[in-house]
Scaffold this active site. Structure first.
Site, PDB file in Angstrom:
ATOM      1  CB  SER A 463      -0.944   0.002   1.207  1.00  0.00           C
ATOM      2  OG  SER A 463      -0.214   0.013   2.429  1.00  0.00           O
ATOM      3  CG  ASP A 464       4.268   1.541   2.625  1.00  0.00           C
ATOM      4  OD1 ASP A 464       4.233   0.515   1.931  1.00  0.00           O
ATOM      5  OD2 ASP A 464       5.018   1.655   3.621  1.00  0.00           O
ATOM      6  CB  CYS A 465       5.610   0.279  -2.208  1.00  0.00           C
ATOM      7  SG  CYS A 465       6.607  -0.355  -0.855  1.00  0.00           S
TER       8      CYS A 465
END
Length: 735
Positions: A463-465
């Site tokens: 998700s954060d990548c």
């Protein structure tokens, strides 16, 4: 396994003394890093002709701690001068595809799985690799007690000591080497290998150095449970799922490597009593206090007892065993195909390698491809060869660097446009364009439009990548002079994937939405890690998604899925506020610790208009940091904060963590310049003449107990912090 004894025929050993007293090493000028669309592998050149054809790059020399030849730069007087010097240095380390590379080391339990897998699959280990792995392990041996810990800054444990002792012996270290003798003494002091955690016992059993009765059960039968069952493996966190999948297959197949003279000798070295006298079944639950970070629950002990004493010997029919093995192998095959054998990570990678060896045979394509892919995890540095925590951090670090330069207000400088254009080209190339084959069958999250942590080939949505890469693309493609490489359709694919990942709580996890209950932690058999059985909400991941969606809606396409995005952001911000502790802090799960999470949380709140002047919760968070500022103006937080859950100061301020807090205070709109300027002065004061900073304490963490390195952070976050300070307060002369 080839053993190193004295002078080598190729003449590349720098030290030709006996291995029992010295560490031989290879010639560092012969190592080269090859980066093929982000796939990073190290190569040792044998001939002088090869050296002429493939010169060593500045990046190669930097990674090996050799003189880079980069010049000293004018002493910076202002924050932007300092940021420019840092970019000047870091830009020289950019690799041909446009990304940056680095070691992603720290964990000391990764190499043992690989080396044992090599040994039991009879994979030849080139001498230059064997030498450099030995060098690294001896370099990271505890100088006081001779052991190894879970990670490079951790205290000696059975897991670290037993496993690294074993592979040093497999790679040719003598049992009479003084360092090996010292390590053996520490292992015996800890009670011997019978006191190792579950994963250590598994690998020792595979090697034939421990009886399988000592290994708690990992039945593949669990994968036959219907999906609605609360403990069904598809509900587990992806990393634990992909570890226990091949482990269960290997155990069920009963694989044990035949004894060799060396493994027979290891049987006598690893224990405090003769091997033949040990009742291994009585040691299934034996574990050293140094390893027992997450003690097994009474519930798990009862389940294990029932499996060992009732299910497996009396109730488990052969057709269930065969069906379970067939199904787990099919899932392993999907993992092989969906990652092109690169695997999720270096724990399940060697296990998938061994499972393929068992199922397909030693001469199969799958085994040969796994042999090739194992090199994707290896990294060479001045201390030797280590195993990275994934096959790299290529996408993650590249995205963060782009944002740092943009935040510093330097992205439109003609000097840095070529560097940023190459970075954009890399991010364009690394976006995942399709979902997994039979996605639902192998329980994979949607990935079309996503970015992985490392490479597109590895292929796991994070998700954060995805959010950070998307932000970098959006930020660059809206600036004049940058090409529009990622189409609107592909940008919307990324948005669509992110919108599938929100949890019921409003927060975001890492690879997938939360699928199971926290009660599954009662089945945590790993012992050395916490919070490992399921996904969790993370402030870092939640922040990244909030800021990506906010940027997309404000500056790219305000009408696309407008209501859904607004609702997603609102729920995510509510979760971030709920996750804040009473003292104003947030606990971080991917960096150390309250410092890291606080930076992300305040960034997300700023993106929705919450700041120091209009939100008392933001002001409380700022005060949490200000109360912990050190005398030199910096901040430093120990990794013990992660393990203990309480803020623990480091003995010395840290450049990277100081920059995280500078960024946090600036994002929050903290009005007083003085404490921030004091921190900036400390950061600038530690910058070296060539624009770089020295490596300080370890930066990252996973599963609460294991630390991991992000060495590029010492460039990325100072660039961002210094640039943001200059934009906020002016590019002041800092004395």
């Amino acid at each position: 396994m080839a053993k190193c004894r004295g002078k080598q025929s190729n003449g590349h050993l720098v030290n030709e003394k006996d291995l029992q007293t010295e560490n031989p090493r290879t010639d560092p000028t012969r190592w080269r890093l090859l980066d093929e669309r982000g796939r990073q592998t190290w190569h040792y050149l044998q001939s002088d002709e090869e050296l002429k054809q493939w010169p060593q790059s500045i990046a190669d020399r930097y990674f090996l701690n050799l003189p880079t030849g980069l010049p000293s730069l004018p002493k910076p007087c202002t924050p932007l001068d300092s940021a420019q010097n840092a970019i000047s240095y870091f830009s020289q380390l950019q690799l041909p595809p446009g990304n940056w590379g680095c070691e992603y080391g720290g964990p000391l339990f990764l190499l043992p799985g690989l080396v044992i897998a090599w040994y039991v699959t009879k994979t030849p280990v080139p001498e230059h690799i064997s030498i450099e792995i030995r060098r690294y392990l001896f370099a990271r041996q505890n100088p006081v007690d001779g052991g190894w810990g879970l990670h490079i800054e951790g205290e000696s444990s059975v897991f670290g000591t037993a496993m690294n002792y074993v592979i040093l012996r497999l790679l040719g270290a003598s049992e009479e080497d003084g360092r090996i003798v010292k390590a053996r003494g520490k292992l015996h002091q800890l009670g011997g290998a019978v006191n190792g955690p579950h994963w250590a016992k598994f690998w020792l059993s595979v090697l034939g150095c421990m009886e399988p009765e000592a290994v708690n059960p990992v039945p593949p039968d669990l994968w036959l449970l219907p999906d609605w069952v609360p403990i069904a493996p598809w509900r587990w966190w992806i990393h634990i799922r992909q570890v226990y999948l091949p482990m269960s297959y290997i155990v069920s197949r009963g694989f044990r490597f035949p004894l060799t003279p060396l493994t027979r000798q290891l049987r006598e070295e690893l224990y405090t009593q003769p091997y033949s006298s040990i009742n291994f079944a009585s040691h299934r639950n034996s574990i050293s206090p140094a390893d027992n970070y997450h003690p097994k629950s009474m519930f798990l002990n009862v389940v294990n007892r029932l499996l060992v004493d009732v299910w497996q010997p009396y109730l488990r029919p052969n057709y269930i065993r065969r069906r379970a093995e067939e199904w787990t192998w099919d899932l392993i095959r999907h993992e092989n195909e969906n990652t092109d054998f690169s695997s999720l990570a270096p724990v399940n990678g060697p296990m998938n390698f061994l499972a393929s060896y068992i199922h397909d045979g030693p001469d199969s394509y799958s085994v040969e491809r796994h042999r090739q892919r194992m090199h994707d995890f290896l990294w060479v540095k001045d201390e030797g060869m280590l195993m990275n925590g994934t096959n790299g951090v290529q996408t993650w670090d590249t995205a963060l660097l782009v944002q740092a330069v943009v935040a510093a207000g330097l992205a439109e400088s003609p000097q840095w446009r070529p560097m940023l254009t190459k970075a954009l080209e890399f991010l364009d190339d690394q976006q995942i364009r399709e979902n997994c084959r039979e996605q639902e069958v192998c329980y994979r999250q949607r990935r079309k439009g996503a970015w992985a942590f490392s490479t597109r080939e590895q292929g796991y949505t994070v998700s954060d990548c995805t959010s950070e890469a998307l932000k970098s693309v959006l930020l660059l493609q809206r600036l004049p002079g940058f090409p529009k490489l990622v189409s609107d359709e592909r940008i919307k694919d990324a948005i669509d994937t992110l919108l599938t990942m929100q949890n019921a709580s409003g927060g975001f996890a890492s690879y997938e939405p939360i699928r199971g209950s926290q009660y599954l932690e009662y089945l945590n058999a790993a012992e050395v890690f916490g919070r490992i059985m399921i996904e969790y909400d993370y402030p870092e991941c939640t922040t990244a998604v909030v800021t990506a969606l906010s940027l997309f809606s404000r500056h790219h396409d305000p009408s696309y899925r407008k209501a859904e995005i607004e609702k997603t952001i609102s729920r995510a911000v509510a979760w971030i506020m709920k996750d804040q502790r009473k003292d104003g802090s947030w606990y971080g799960s991917w960096g150390i610790c309250f410092t890291y999470a606080g930076m992300f949380a305040l960034e997300s709140l700023a993106s929705v208009g919450r700041n120091y002047s209009n939100d008392p919760r933001v002001a409380l968070a700022c005060q949490f940091f200000l109360d912990r500022q050190m005398a030199d103006g910096g901040w430093g937080e120990s990794y013990k904060s992660c393990t203990d859950g309480v803020y623990t100061p480091h003995e010395k301020s840290q450049v990277v963590q100081t920059c995280w807090i500078i960024i946090a205070l600036l994002e929050a709109g903290y009005p007083d310049r003085e404490p921030i300027e004091k921190a900036v002065r400390m950061v600038m004061g530690r910058q070296m003449e060539d624009g770089s900073w020295k490596q300080e304490a370890i930066e990252g963490v996973f599963n609460k107990s294991c630390m991991i390195s992000y060495p590029n952070y010492k460039f990325i976050f100072p660039i961002k912090a210094l640039g943001m300070f200059a934009k906020r307060f002016g590019d002041l002369k800092i004395q």
